[in-house]
Write a protein that holds these residues in place. Structure first.
Motif, short mmCIF file in Angstrom:
data_model
loop_
_atom_site.label_atom_id
_atom_site.label_comp_id
_atom_site.label_asym_id
_atom_site.label_seq_id
_atom_site.Cartn_x
_atom_site.Cartn_y
_atom_site.Cartn_z
N LEU A 123 2.50 -1.83 -1.71
CA LEU A 123 1.68 -2.40 -0.63
C LEU A 123 0.62 -1.43 -0.15
O LEU A 123 -0.45 -1.84 0.32
CB LEU A 123 2.58 -2.84 0.53
CG LEU A 123 3.47 -4.05 0.25
CD1 LEU A 123 4.51 -4.22 1.35
CD2 LEU A 123 2.64 -5.32 0.12
N ALA A 124 0.90 -0.16 -0.27
CA ALA A 124 -0.09 0.84 0.16
C ALA A 124 -1.36 0.76 -0.69
O ALA A 124 -2.44 1.16 -0.24
CB ALA A 124 0.51 2.24 0.07
N TRP A 125 -1.25 0.24 -1.93
CA TRP A 125 -2.40 0.18 -2.83
C TRP A 125 -3.06 -1.19 -2.84
O TRP A 125 -4.09 -1.38 -3.50
CB TRP A 125 -1.97 0.57 -4.25
CG TRP A 125 -1.45 1.96 -4.33
CD1 TRP A 125 -0.16 2.36 -4.48
CD2 TRP A 125 -2.23 3.16 -4.21
NE1 TRP A 125 -0.07 3.73 -4.46
CE2 TRP A 125 -1.32 4.25 -4.31
CE3 TRP A 125 -3.59 3.43 -4.05
CZ2 TRP A 125 -1.74 5.57 -4.25
CZ3 TRP A 125 -4.00 4.75 -3.98
CH2 TRP A 125 -3.09 5.80 -4.08
N ALA A 126 -2.50 -2.15 -2.11
CA ALA A 126 -3.11 -3.48 -2.05
C ALA A 126 -4.31 -3.47 -1.11
O ALA A 126 -4.29 -2.82 -0.06
CB ALA A 126 -2.09 -4.51 -1.58
N GLU A 127 -5.34 -4.21 -1.49
CA GLU A 127 -6.50 -4.35 -0.62
C GLU A 127 -6.16 -5.17 0.61
O GLU A 127 -6.64 -4.91 1.72
CB GLU A 127 -7.63 -5.03 -1.41
CG GLU A 127 -8.90 -5.28 -0.60
CD GLU A 127 -9.94 -6.01 -1.43
OE1 GLU A 127 -11.13 -5.69 -1.26
OE2 GLU A 127 -9.58 -6.90 -2.23
N HIS A 128 -5.30 -6.18 0.42
CA HIS A 128 -4.91 -7.05 1.52
C HIS A 128 -3.54 -7.66 1.20
O HIS A 128 -3.10 -7.67 0.04
CB HIS A 128 -5.95 -8.16 1.74
CG HIS A 128 -5.88 -8.79 3.09
ND1 HIS A 128 -6.35 -8.16 4.22
CD2 HIS A 128 -5.39 -9.99 3.51
CE1 HIS A 128 -6.16 -8.94 5.27
NE2 HIS A 128 -5.57 -10.05 4.86
N ALA A 137 5.14 -10.56 8.69
CA ALA A 137 4.05 -9.66 9.10
C ALA A 137 4.59 -8.53 9.98
O ALA A 137 4.24 -7.35 9.78
CB ALA A 137 2.99 -10.46 9.86
N ARG A 138 5.44 -8.87 10.93
CA ARG A 138 6.02 -7.84 11.80
C ARG A 138 6.87 -6.86 11.00
O ARG A 138 6.83 -5.64 11.23
CB ARG A 138 6.87 -8.50 12.90
CG ARG A 138 6.08 -9.34 13.89
CD ARG A 138 6.92 -9.72 15.09
NE ARG A 138 8.06 -10.59 14.74
CZ ARG A 138 8.01 -11.92 14.74
NH1 ARG A 138 6.87 -12.54 15.05
NH2 ARG A 138 9.08 -12.63 14.44
N GLU A 139 7.63 -7.37 10.05
CA GLU A 139 8.48 -6.50 9.23
C GLU A 139 7.65 -5.55 8.38
O GLU A 139 7.97 -4.36 8.25
CB GLU A 139 9.37 -7.37 8.33
CG GLU A 139 10.30 -6.60 7.42
CD GLU A 139 11.40 -5.85 8.14
OE1 GLU A 139 11.99 -4.94 7.53
OE2 GLU A 139 11.66 -6.16 9.34
N LEU A 140 6.56 -6.04 7.79
CA LEU A 140 5.73 -5.17 6.96
C LEU A 140 5.03 -4.10 7.79
O LEU A 140 4.85 -2.97 7.34
CB LEU A 140 4.69 -6.00 6.20
CG LEU A 140 5.22 -6.96 5.14
CD1 LEU A 140 4.06 -7.53 4.33
CD2 LEU A 140 6.23 -6.32 4.23
N THR A 141 4.65 -4.45 9.02
CA THR A 141 4.01 -3.46 9.89
C THR A 141 5.00 -2.40 10.36
O THR A 141 4.70 -1.21 10.34
CB THR A 141 3.38 -4.17 11.11
OG1 THR A 141 2.38 -5.08 10.65
CG2 THR A 141 2.73 -3.16 12.04
N GLU A 149 -4.06 -5.19 10.63
CA GLU A 149 -5.37 -5.74 10.27
C GLU A 149 -5.49 -5.99 8.76
O GLU A 149 -6.44 -6.64 8.31
CB GLU A 149 -6.50 -4.82 10.73
CG GLU A 149 -6.49 -3.44 10.13
CD GLU A 149 -5.67 -2.44 10.95
OE1 GLU A 149 -5.86 -1.22 10.75
OE2 GLU A 149 -4.84 -2.88 11.78
N LYS A 150 -4.54 -5.51 8.00
CA LYS A 150 -4.54 -5.70 6.56
C LYS A 150 -3.70 -6.92 6.16
O LYS A 150 -3.56 -7.22 4.97
CB LYS A 150 -3.97 -4.43 5.90
CG LYS A 150 -4.13 -4.31 4.41
CD LYS A 150 -3.58 -2.94 3.96
CE LYS A 150 -3.48 -2.86 2.46
NZ LYS A 150 -2.97 -1.54 2.01
N LEU A 346 -13.04 -10.81 2.15
CA LEU A 346 -12.65 -9.45 1.84
C LEU A 346 -13.84 -8.72 1.21
O LEU A 346 -14.58 -9.28 0.43
CB LEU A 346 -11.46 -9.45 0.86
CG LEU A 346 -10.11 -9.87 1.44
CD1 LEU A 346 -9.06 -9.96 0.35
CD2 LEU A 346 -9.66 -8.91 2.53
N PRO A 347 -13.99 -7.45 1.53
CA PRO A 347 -15.15 -6.70 1.01
C PRO A 347 -15.08 -6.51 -0.50
O PRO A 347 -14.03 -6.59 -1.10
CB PRO A 347 -15.05 -5.36 1.75
CG PRO A 347 -13.62 -5.24 2.19
CD PRO A 347 -13.15 -6.64 2.44
#
Length: 347
Positions: A123-128, A137-141, A149-150, A346-347
């Motif tokens: 997940l650290a390497w995912a753009e989003h 979402a809460r668990e991943l944060t 914001e990701k 997404l950029p």
């Protein structure tokens, strides 16, 4: 911005599980919105693929051209951490997480730690990251270091269901979920045994193929319980809506749910629900529409079922609340729209 995307998934996209149904709806919906969607089947065995299967999946993904945008289903993505690190500068990687892999039932402590570590790295390497519930979402944060914001929350859509009358005598209890340990069918059967003195019938719908061992154990438990004439193991059913419309009570003793699409479907049919207070279930099932118990609490689950079987007034009140909650659920156009908008921006 290009409206071209690759969508990578493990296993068989045609399987009747909530996760695969979500993937099918999203890919079909994006196509209907004008997107060019390339489906990439990554093979079997995830999230515990053989080294050969994992290498084949990585090779397939690495064939994507520079700058390609690819959504990877979390059942595979969580163990593709080294691939994600290697390709993150070249590809625009989006993870789709139904629920963290380490929260699957039946894992030992070492397996949980290994899956959590690999998914955290991936997940650290995912753009989003797209998730299917605010709970995920809460668990991943909080546990996976993913900045809020990701993350984009795209709750599964739910279609309108034929209202169930909930007036059956005897009441018909329906449970829908693949026969795997996490779905807690063993708890349901044990709870039904506790209330065998009451008048009811039950149907359990779900594939026997994803965990044959669990399916055998459920079949043996049912045979030993003496309830085989009252509880039908219906297997996999292509369209569960007629069964839900015939029900009076919906019951599923899941030990964890990242969202629980089947609970939303039950609400859309106006069914009172008995479930466990775990994962995203409390976010999906309003208190007034069901009864939530502790995980693996057979006595409490049996008591909840018994109260709805015997108290027709309670059944009516909770059915009405379920119909109201079901009418407020988002449809698939809304879900797909959220995802399409995020992918485009997404950029």
């Amino acid at each position: 911005m290009s409206r071209t995307i690759a969508f990578a998934f493990p296993g068989d996209l045609a399987l009747n599980t909530g996760g695969y149904a979500y993937d099918r709806r999203v890919t079909d919906g994006l196509r209907n919105c004008g997107w060019d969607v390339q489906c990439l089947p990554l093979g079997d065995g995830f999230p515990n693929p053989s080294p050969e299967a994992k290498a084949r999946a990585e090779d397939l993904l690495s064939r994507l051209p520079d700058g390609a945008q690819v959504v990877v289903d979390g059942l595979a993505f969580g163990v593709l951490d080294t691939w994600a690190e290697r390709e993150s500068k070249r590809l625009r990687i989006v993870a789709l997480v139904h629920h963290p892999l380490a929260l699957e039932t039946g894992l030992d402590a070492e397996q949980q730690q290994d899956l959590a570590a690999s998914e955290r790295q991936a997940l650290a390497w995912a753009e989003h990251v797209i998730v299917t519930s605010p709970m995920t979402a809460r668990e991943l944060t909080s546990s996976y270091n993913v900045p809020s914001e990701k993350i984009t929350v795209a709750i599964p859509g739910t279609g309108p269901g034929t209202p169930a009358r909930c007036e059956g005598e005897p009441p018909h209890i329906v449970s829908i979920g693949t026969l795997i340990p996490r779905k807690g069918h063993d708890v349901l059967i044990a709870a039904l045994k506790r209330i065998e003195h009451l008048s009811w019938t039950a149907t359990i719908v779900g594939s026997h193929n994803l965990s044959p061992r669990t399916a055998r154990e459920i079949e043996e438990q049912l045979a030993e319980s003496g309830l085989a004439e009252r509880v039908s193991l219906a297997g996999e059913v292509a369209d569960v809506r007629p069964i839900l419309a015939s029900a009076d009570i919906f019951a599923l003793a899941s030990r964890f749910e990242g969202y629980g699409m089947v609970f939303a479907e039950a609400l859309s049919h106006g069914l009172p629900i008995v479930a466990c207070r775990t994962g995203a279930v409390p976010d999906v099932v309003p208190e007034e529409a069901g009864i939530l118990t502790g995980v693996d609490d057979i006595d409490a689950f049996a008591a909840a079922l018994g109260s709805l079987v015997t108290d027709r007034g309670m059944r009516r009140r909770k059915a009405e609340a379920a119909r109201h909650a079901g009418a407020l659920l988002p449809n698939w156009n809304r879900t797909v729209g959220i995802i399409a908008d995020r992918l485009e921006t997404l950029p």
